[in-house]
Design a protein around this motif. Structure first.
Motif, PDB file in Angstrom:
ATOM      1  N   PHE A  93       0.864  -1.175   0.000  1.00  0.00           N
ATOM      2  CA  PHE A  93       0.000   0.000   0.000  1.00  0.00           C
ATOM      3  C   PHE A  93       0.904   1.231   0.000  1.00  0.00           C
ATOM      4  CE2 PHE A  93      -4.301  -1.554   0.995  1.00  0.00           C
ATOM      5  CZ  PHE A  93      -4.014  -2.866   1.348  1.00  0.00           C
ATOM      6  N   ASP A  94       0.518   2.238  -0.753  1.00  0.00           N
ATOM      7  CA  ASP A  94       1.362   3.433  -0.847  1.00  0.00           C
ATOM      8  C   ASP A  94       1.601   4.078   0.513  1.00  0.00           C
ATOM      9  OD1 ASP A  94       1.572   3.028  -3.510  1.00  0.00           O
ATOM     10  OD2 ASP A  94       0.047   4.505  -4.094  1.00  0.00           O
ATOM     11  N   ASN A  95       0.579   4.047   1.374  1.00  0.00           N
ATOM     12  CA  ASN A  95       0.691   4.766   2.645  1.00  0.00           C
ATOM     13  C   ASN A  95       0.915   3.864   3.848  1.00  0.00           C
ATOM     14  OD1 ASN A  95       0.305   7.298   1.426  1.00  0.00           O
ATOM     15  ND2 ASN A  95      -1.907   6.943   1.379  1.00  0.00           N
ATOM     16  N   LEU A  96       1.253   2.629   3.619  1.00  0.00           N
ATOM     17  CA  LEU A  96       1.561   1.730   4.726  1.00  0.00           C
ATOM     18  C   LEU A  96       2.977   1.210   4.551  1.00  0.00           C
ATOM     19  CD1 LEU A  96      -1.709  -0.438   5.005  1.00  0.00           C
ATOM     20  CD2 LEU A  96      -1.098   1.608   6.305  1.00  0.00           C
ATOM     21  N   ASN A  97       3.666   1.020   5.663  1.00  0.00           N
ATOM     22  CA  ASN A  97       5.017   0.461   5.636  1.00  0.00           C
ATOM     23  C   ASN A  97       5.934   1.249   4.694  1.00  0.00           C
ATOM     24  OD1 ASN A  97       6.568  -1.717   6.801  1.00  0.00           O
ATOM     25  ND2 ASN A  97       6.702  -2.593   4.750  1.00  0.00           N
ATOM     26  N   ALA A  98       5.769   2.556   4.689  1.00  0.00           N
ATOM     27  CA  ALA A  98       6.557   3.454   3.828  1.00  0.00           C
ATOM     28  C   ALA A  98       6.469   3.043   2.359  1.00  0.00           C
ATOM     29  CB  ALA A  98       8.011   3.474   4.294  1.00  0.00           C
ATOM     30  N   GLY A  99       5.354   2.489   1.977  1.00  0.00           N
ATOM     31  CA  GLY A  99       5.152   2.124   0.576  1.00  0.00           C
ATOM     32  C   GLY A  99       5.846   0.836   0.167  1.00  0.00           C
ATOM     33  N   GLN A 100       6.562   0.220   1.102  1.00  0.00           N
ATOM     34  CA  GLN A 100       7.295  -1.007   0.767  1.00  0.00           C
ATOM     35  C   GLN A 100       6.389  -2.237   0.903  1.00  0.00           C
ATOM     36  OE1 GLN A 100      10.594  -1.021  -0.340  1.00  0.00           O
ATOM     37  NE2 GLN A 100      10.038   1.147  -0.422  1.00  0.00           N
ATOM     38  N   PRO A 101       6.613  -3.249   0.063  1.00  0.00           N
ATOM     39  CA  PRO A 101       5.825  -4.490   0.214  1.00  0.00           C
ATOM     40  C   PRO A 101       6.109  -5.135   1.569  1.00  0.00           C
ATOM     41  CG  PRO A 101       7.045  -4.479  -1.861  1.00  0.00           C
ATOM     42  CD  PRO A 101       7.563  -3.331  -1.055  1.00  0.00           C
ATOM     43  N   PHE A 102       5.117  -5.772   2.102  1.00  0.00           N
ATOM     44  CA  PHE A 102       5.290  -6.464   3.386  1.00  0.00           C
ATOM     45  C   PHE A 102       4.529  -7.793   3.331  1.00  0.00           C
ATOM     46  CE2 PHE A 102       1.007  -5.458   4.820  1.00  0.00           C
ATOM     47  CZ  PHE A 102       0.723  -4.257   4.184  1.00  0.00           C
ATOM     48  N   PRO A 103       4.952  -8.750   4.146  1.00  0.00           N
ATOM     49  CA  PRO A 103       4.272 -10.052   4.100  1.00  0.00           C
ATOM     50  C   PRO A 103       2.842  -9.953   4.619  1.00  0.00           C
ATOM     51  CG  PRO A 103       6.274 -10.132   5.453  1.00  0.00           C
ATOM     52  CD  PRO A 103       6.024  -8.701   5.121  1.00  0.00           C
ATOM     53  N   TYR A 104       1.958 -10.684   4.012  1.00  0.00           N
ATOM     54  CA  TYR A 104       0.594 -10.791   4.534  1.00  0.00           C
ATOM     55  C   TYR A 104       0.668 -11.545   5.849  1.00  0.00           C
ATOM     56  CZ  TYR A 104      -4.439 -11.699   4.533  1.00  0.00           C
ATOM     57  OH  TYR A 104      -5.762 -11.744   4.865  1.00  0.00           O
ATOM     58  N   LYS A 105      -0.276 -11.285   6.740  1.00  0.00           N
ATOM     59  CA  LYS A 105      -0.174 -11.884   8.077  1.00  0.00           C
ATOM     60  C   LYS A 105      -0.202 -13.409   8.035  1.00  0.00           C
ATOM     61  CE  LYS A 105      -5.044 -10.806   8.757  1.00  0.00           C
ATOM     62  NZ  LYS A 105      -5.966  -9.920   9.466  1.00  0.00           N
ATOM     63  N   PHE A 106      -0.824 -13.990   7.000  1.00  0.00           N
ATOM     64  CA  PHE A 106      -0.825 -15.446   6.895  1.00  0.00           C
ATOM     65  C   PHE A 106       0.085 -15.932   5.769  1.00  0.00           C
ATOM     66  CE2 PHE A 106      -4.983 -14.483   8.897  1.00  0.00           C
ATOM     67  CZ  PHE A 106      -4.647 -14.957  10.146  1.00  0.00           C
TER      68      PHE A 106
END
Lengths: 325, 817
Positions: free
Chosen positions: B648-661
């Protein structure tokens, strides 16, 4: 049936034992230098230096302050020298005790608007950090007025009060992002009574909640404390701030004996570094309600402009003006 | 470009309808394939002519149509678990048959070996069916057999948190599963906070999960279709079956209303935790308070066969979770000087209601239609009533307060589906549908009255949203030669909300090529669009999760998925093996903005302002499934290797992150074995990489400057100060940057069956988490201090919350025939 009931009770007991907390190690945290500074035009330059800590570290003010760091500052690329450590104690955040501040001060120098300051902090135990920020000009208010009790707001619990608006007109410097807030509003009021009674003049301290945005009910809400210049960059623009007057329980037609004579406004003009930092800090703090983690808020990453470290090296200039009404 | 795609697809779909049409004399054999004992329809059974090797599969209503050259025919009908039948006859005219499959020979019918459609022959991929009887024999948490928990054991499906019934398929969220009960979508399928699903296995006839390669007839969700069918009821005789487990009892009754023409089934389940918790909690609180929780499900279905061409089905489901807490106390009697009284009642209720009316009609012998009208209502209600009475100077003041919250979704839908069988090489399905959605994202009511005089009476409502969805689809399942078959189709949707129209054209294609008689290559490509979102802010499947529509501000979710695999029957057809790789991209996903918490701001707020939109998801991996369906030992081994990220552009500084599952490895082993006619044993073992979790990686102090405060809740002060300890939290590892410990668990079960003079009965003993693994439910940072005794160092510690250690359970079930 009796046996079945006993069996059920045993199983219920087993279920109740399901919840258990255990302790686990976490990867060690690599501490970094933390810089906290808000420069303001016309004020001395003060920088707080500390270190970050791990999630399982039991910290207090003494073991995270860095009292032996080297703090050097530059003004538009020219060194202003090193900041001196000043051993100061103040009340802690809750006002319940005293803590030591790792404060470094540049003697005999005041920060100036439109100057870009950079800082380098070194310490033998940690990686050096750098940061840069530009001090904004003070907010140039050209006009201000109060729309008293403009809207009657009814809350969910049935309580109602009148909202007022402080409308500020500001001359905005071009090509630079500015963020404006009102720190303090005082209104000087002349109370007019019967002709036989002399007028009284007094000053009211007014609570300014933040930038007024239209709410769905026709009234206003304040979700932001800073107003942005994005729609009027480099020109004259207006910002409405939501405030509540002592007369907020009266309808406008019930207020007939008050006349505003002067507004005394203390404003803050912040740069983008400071705004981004404080915006995220407030968001992180405001959402921090659940310690157990079952219903967590979404995590908030706080902005930092400190290279190789954490914290903020930002700027916001304060100014107080008197606007006759 | 879309038009080009569409014309290409339509060409493919229509293509070949001429193939085989040039022959001279043809006749059609059509009819139903049913269980000889109870008249239940057999779905996806194979009907074919042994002489020409041409055949067809029964549809979801057990109907088949096979057009063959006139002449000798040896018609074979086969279905897993049933004895196949072969009927030789001369085909001289269109023929209508009802084929009964059983274990016994019937006059002119010759018993032959089972010859069902093998995995490598099927065009469909990423699709798994689990027999209900197998599900019933698996070990169960607290003795409650659960369909969703069985589906979670399949590769490509993540189970979410410990004990929950959430489905996370190929990187998708729990909202991206189209869960159909008799063609009616269900929105919330969990009881007891997610530990049990709403599906009562006694009332079900089939369960099929589609993870990819979606045929065009399915739409509206990105990640999976779970197609669950209810039993229709025994057309020939009355039957009753039921069970008693640790927490619930079930009873199902079915039988003919008009023998051979009409049948019914009614099935109910209710938990009885409340029968024990109410008196126990009342005793524990000294008679002041009581606490109770129960859930129930009620399934019912009636069908009527008007003629060979017309059948009518009416089915319904009703299920609720009910949580009640009450506290009441009084001092003295009314009129006394110091009399006071209070009475607080809380009732929380959530559940589904649905109804479906379906009409099957056969137009000629090659065209089958099904008209379905459905109603769905999911609701979540909280009601709090408070009564406070006190006496002061003989003046009685009586205050009554009410606080209520409700959210929900209602659907009214109609659809018309056709199955057209022009010749044995083509099975064409097409249809249209319309859905009217009504969403209530959150409604808060508040009333206070003092001595019968209203002080406050207000309602705060998030705007109720209405939307309309119109759909059309066409697909052709066709064969070219002996080795190639494909299912090609297109699914089109028009969606309207807040005067904003969205159009979506979704091409679908899957194909298989037989390399040898026992090995096939399969591939698929699908595009999907979803006009619904689920607002959820924690990993727990809470009923407060809110379904919301795509709007003019929040666009719909879209995805595309490509999969490629190999399928084979191995070890003398005893095992089915499939290996698949997939890649999926998802767009238009939503997530709560940073700092949002349901309890702080969702109720009554405009949810559209609380979410980040236009999120991007990427999931890819490989799945391995070795399944044994025949013999005394059955079960499967599943393994999934997967990666699953969000951006997401406005989450985690726009960087990809693992889905919780996001789980790198996921293994499941499921075995059932018949030791004898009377005893069978079962076991499941699961292993999964730990879930991703966001935890602070540290912190640092914050300087509070004079007058720097915010309307959002920060604090103001008049001097500079330093805050530590609970200072700013660091997330150096990013969102979901922490990994929980791995999850693994062994469940064991043993079943004792016995035929009795009135039917059969069985005892099931299950052990959940047999070796008592403390699997993590969540982690949180806390202090090393006992909250009751105050003992401990007080230092910060990371705590792990684990649920469900070793849990034995017993259930008894019976069937009266």
């Amino acid at each position: 049936m009796y046996k079945f009931f006993c069996l059920f009770i045993v199983l219920l007991g087993l279920l109740s034992a399901c919840e258990k907390s255990v302790e686990l190690p976490l990867p060690p945290h690599d501490p970094k230098i933390v810089v906290n500074a808000r420069l303001s035009a016309g004020d001395s330059i003060e920088v707080y230096v500390s270190r970050s800590y791990g999630p399982l570290e039991d910290v207090d003010s003494e073991n995270i302050q860095l009292t032996d760091a080297t703090v050097e500052i530059l003004d538009n690329g020219q060194s202003l020298g090193q900041l001196a450590y000043r051993d100061t104690t103040v009340q802690d955040f809750w006002g319940s005790g005293e803590i030591i501040l790792g404060k470094y001060v540049l003697r005999n120098h005041l920060a100036q608007a439109d100057h870009t300051y950079s800082i380098k902090v070194s310490h033998p135990d940690y990686e050096s950090v750098t940061a840069e920020t530009t001090v904004p000009k003070a907010m140039k208010i050209t006009q201000a007025e109060v729309a008293q009790n403009a809207f009657r707001k009814v809350y969910g619990d049935g309580y109602a009060e009148y909202q007022s608006l402080l409308r500020i007109t500001v001359d905005d410097p071009a090509a630079i992002e500015n963020f404006y807030r009102i720190n303090h509003l005082q209104i000087t009021v002349r109370n007019t009574f019967e002709p036989s009674i002399p007028d009284s003049i007094f000053t009211m301290d007014i609570y300014v909640e933040g930038v007024a945005e239209e709410a769905g009910d026709g009234g206003y809400e304040a979700l932001e404390s800073y107003g942005k210049d994005e729609t009027f960059d480099g020109t004259s623009g207006t910002i409405d701030f939501l405030c509540y007057l002592p007369t907020s329980d009266l309808a406008p037609n019930e207020i007939f004996d008050m006349e505003f004579t002067e507004l005394i406004i203390t404003s803050l003009s912040a740069n983008a570094d400071w705004y981004q930092y404080i915006d995220k800090v407030n968001l992180q703090r405001g959402s921090d309600i659940d310690d157990i983690g079952l219903f967590p808020s979404e995590s908030v990453v706080v902005y930092t402009n400190v290279e190789n470290g954490y914290g903020i090296f930002g700027a916001a200039t304060k100014k107080t003006v008197q606007i006759p009404q | 470009m879309k038009l080009l795609k569409l014309s290409f697809l339509l060409t493919l779909i229509i293509m070949g309808c001429w193939g085989g049409q040039l022959l001279a004399q043809k006749h059609t054999i059509s009819g139903y394939l049913v269980d000889a004992q109870n008249g239940e329809k057999l779905i996806s059974a194979k009907v074919y002519d042994e002489l020409t090797a041409q055949g067809a599969l029964t549809n979801n209503f057990g109907f088949f149509s096979l057009t063959l050259d006139a002449g000798s025919v040896q018609l074979v009908a086969a279905y897993a678990g049933y004895q196949s039948v072969k009927i030789p006859f001369e085909l001289t005219q269109d023929t209508v048959l009802t084929l009964n499959l059983d274990y016994y020979a019937v006059d002119e019918v010759e018993i032959i070996a089972e010859n069902v459609q093998r995995i490598e022959e099927r065009t469909e991929m990423s699709t798994v069916s689990i027999p209900i009887e197998q599900i019933k024999r698996l070990p169960a948490l607290l003795g409650e057999v659960d369909v969703i928990k069985a589906v979670q054991l399949l590769p490509g499906v993540q189970s979410g948190n410990e004990g929950s019934t959430g489905l996370y398929v190929r990187g998708g969220g729990p909202d991206q599963n189209l869960i159909l009960l008799d063609d009616v979508p269900l929105y919330y399928v969990s009881h007891l906070g997610g530990f049990f699903s709403v599906f009562n296995a006694d009332a079900l006839s089939s369960v099929k999960l589609v993870k990819g390669g979606f045929p065009a007839r399915y739409g509206g969700r990105l990640s999976s279709v779970l197609d669950i069918r209810m039993k229709e009821g025994n057309l020939n005789k009355f039957e009753a079956e039921g069970s008693i487990s640790n927490i619930a009892s079930k009873l199902s009754i079915q039988g003919p209303l008009v023998k051979g023409k009409s049948s019914f089934i009614v099935s109910g389940r209710r938990t009885y935790l409340d029968l024990f918790t109410r008196p126990l909690s009342k005793a524990a609180s000294g008679g002041i308070g009581s606490f109770g929780y129960y859930f129930y499900d009620l399934n019912a279905k009636v069908n009527y066969i008007f003629s060979d061409k017309d059948r009518l089905y009416l089915s319904g489901y009703l299920g609720d979770d009910n949580l009640g807490v009450s506290v009441a106390e009084a001092n003295g009697a009314p009129g006394d000087d110091n009399y006071w009284e209070y009475d607080v009642k809380n009732r929380t209720l959530w559940g589904n209601k649905l109804a479906a009316l379906r009409w099957n009609h056969i137009w000629g012998n090659r065209l089958f239609s099904n008209l379905t009208t459905t109603f769905t209502n999911y609701r979540f209600h909280v009601k709090n009533d408070v009564l406070d009475v006190f006496t002061d100077n003989q003046q009685i003041t009586r205050t009554e307060a009410f606080l209520g919250y409700q959210s929900g979704i209602k659907d009214l839908a109609a659809k018309l589906d056709f199955d057209y069988y022009p010749n044995p090489n083509h099975d064409i399905k097409f249809g249209i549908s319309g859905i009217y959605h009504q969403f209530t994202p959150g409604l808060l009511g508040f009333r206070i009255a003092e001595s019968n005089q209203s002080l406050i009476d207000t309602t705060i409502a998030a705007q109720r949203q209405k939307s309309v969805e119109a759909t059309a689809y066409i697909e052709n399942n066709f064969r070219i030669g002996d080795r190639f078959s494909a299912n090609v189709g297109v699914h089109g949707v028009m969606y309207r909300v807040n005067k904003k129209d969205y159009f979506s054209l979704q091409p679908r294609a899957s194909a298989r090529y037989l390399l040898t008689d026992r090995v096939s290559l399969k591939g698929s490509y699908v595009q999907m669009t979803q006009f619904l979102h689920l607002l959820t802010n924690s990993t727990v499947g809470l009923p407060i999760d809110i379904w919301v529509p795509a709007t003019d501000k929040v666009p719909p979710q879209q995805s595309w998925q490509a999969a490629f695999g190999v399928a084979s029957s191995v070890f003398g057809d005893q095992f089915e093996l499939s290996v698949e790789g997939y890649y999926k991209e998802m767009d238009g996903m939503i997530a709560y903005k940073e700092g949002t918490n349901f309890f702080l701001g969702v109720a009554g707020a405009d949810w559209q302002e609380l979410v980040e939109t236009s999120g991007h998801g990427e999931a890819y991996g490989a799945e391995f499934l070795l399944q044994k369906k025949k013999g005394k030992t059955t079960g499967w081994i599943g393994y999934t290797l997967s990666w699953n990220n969000r951006q997401f552009d406005n989450l985690n500084a726009g960087q990809p992150f693992p889905y919780k599952f996001d789980r790198r490895h996921d293994i499941s082993v499921v075995v059932t074995h018949d030791l004898s006619d009377k005893v069978s044993i079962s076991g499941t073992w699961v292993y999964g990489t730990g879930n991703a979790l966001t935890l602070p990686s540290g912190g640092y102090g914050q300087v509070i400057f004079p007058n720097e405060f915010s309307p959002n809740g920060s604090f103001g002060r008049t001097f500079a100060g330093f805050q530590f300890g609970s200072g700013i939290q660091l997330y150096e590892n990013g969102r979901n940057g922490f990994r929980m410990e791995s999850y693994h668990r062994l469940d064991l079960g043993i079943n004792f069956h016995k035929e009795t003079k009135w039917g059969e009965r069985s005892w099931n003993i299950s052990i959940y988490n047999a070796y008592g693994r403390q699997n993590p439910y969540t982690y949180f940072l806390g202090r090393d201090r006992n909250v009751f005794t105050g003992e401990g160092s007080g230092k910060p510690v990371l705590r792990r919350l684990a649920l469900f250690p070793f849990i034995p359970s017993v259930s008894y079930s019976f069937k009266i025939k």
